[in-house]
Scaffold this active site. Structure first.
Site, PDB file in Angstrom:
ATOM      1  CE  LYS A 117     -12.680   4.387  -4.119  1.00  0.00           C
ATOM      2  NZ  LYS A 117     -12.761   5.220  -2.912  1.00  0.00           N
ATOM      3  CG  HIS A 133      -1.489  -4.566  -4.681  1.00  0.00           C
ATOM      4  ND1 HIS A 133      -2.191  -5.626  -4.152  1.00  0.00           N
ATOM      5  CD2 HIS A 133      -0.264  -5.060  -5.026  1.00  0.00           C
ATOM      6  CE1 HIS A 133      -1.443  -6.704  -4.153  1.00  0.00           C
ATOM      7  NE2 HIS A 133      -0.255  -6.386  -4.683  1.00  0.00           N
ATOM      8  CB  ALA A 152      -1.694  -0.106  -2.172  1.00  0.00           C
ATOM      9  CB  SER A 170       2.818   0.249  -0.977  1.00  0.00           C
ATOM     10  OG  SER A 170       2.261  -1.045  -1.041  1.00  0.00           O
ATOM     11  CB  ALA A 188       7.360   0.530   0.264  1.00  0.00           C
TER      12      ALA A 188
END
Length: 211
Positions: A117, A133, A152, A170, A188
């Site tokens: 995705k 990610h 991610a 992330s 992050a």
């Protein structure tokens, strides 16, 4: 892809890389890893065959198999890429999950890890050996250098430039038009609203330099 793949590295992104190739019905011949304790073990029934510098296995690459470098650490990742370039005269292939969306006019180099995705928008330019990610978004006309890692759920907005070796944690948001310097690190969850210099580490909302 007709040839099976040997994955260099059996830790970190190696397991999701296996899943990516499985998602594309590509056979993974096995893993190679420098950690001898892993030799003879398996990841989802796929064996860790031996060492990353074992010529007995490396000689298969380029003839009977392709190769993918599944190593998070940039220094060792570069070493393995150069090993494949020098000994086997090959470039690692891309590992692109079948659920990733890559715009028809995005440009990407060799050896990239693009997980489930991920979105690469119109006119994106991405170099080689990057790691993106799950659910990372790179919006239109952004430019990503070699050996960049994007965590991610991070959102890289339009016309952002991320230079070689940068690490984006992330859940980071980078606003449009910002430049992220070479080998910089973004913590992050940060929101980056202004450019980050080379080798700098920033964190927070808005992101500020960490001394």
């Amino acid at each position: 892809m007709e040839k099976p793949v040997i994955i260099l590295g059996a830790k970190g992104i190696a397991h999701p890389a296996l899943e990516i190739f499985n998602s594309n019905q590509v056979i993974v011949y096995g893993f190679l890893d420098e950690d001898e304790n892993l030799h003879g073990s398996e990841i989802n029934t796929v064996p860790v065959l031996g060492h990353t510098e074992d010529d007995g296995f490396l000689k298969l690459i380029g003839k009977k198999t392709e190769a993918f470098v599944a190593v998070d650490d940039n220094k060792y990742r570069k070493f393995l890429v150069e090993l494949l370039n020098d000994r086997r005269k090959v470039q690692p292939i891309n590992a692109i999950h079948h659920t990733a969306y890559i715009s028809t006019d995005a440009q990407i180099g060799h050896g990239n890890f693009i997980n489930a995705k991920v979105t690469l928008g119109a006119g994106v330019e991405m170099g080689q050996h990057c790691i993106l990610h799950t659910c990372a978004i790179v919006d239109h006309k952004a430019k990503i250098g070699d050996f960049v890692q994007i965590g991610a759920g991070s959102i890289i907005n339009s016309e952002v430039v991320i230079e070689e070796g940068a690490f984006i944690g992330s859940g980071v948001t980078v606003v449009s038009g910002v430049t992220i310097g070479k080998n910089s690190r973004i913590g992050a969850g940060s929101v980056v609203i202004s450019s980050v210099g080379a080798n700098e580490t920033v964190f927070g909302n808005p992101a500020a330099k960490v001394k």
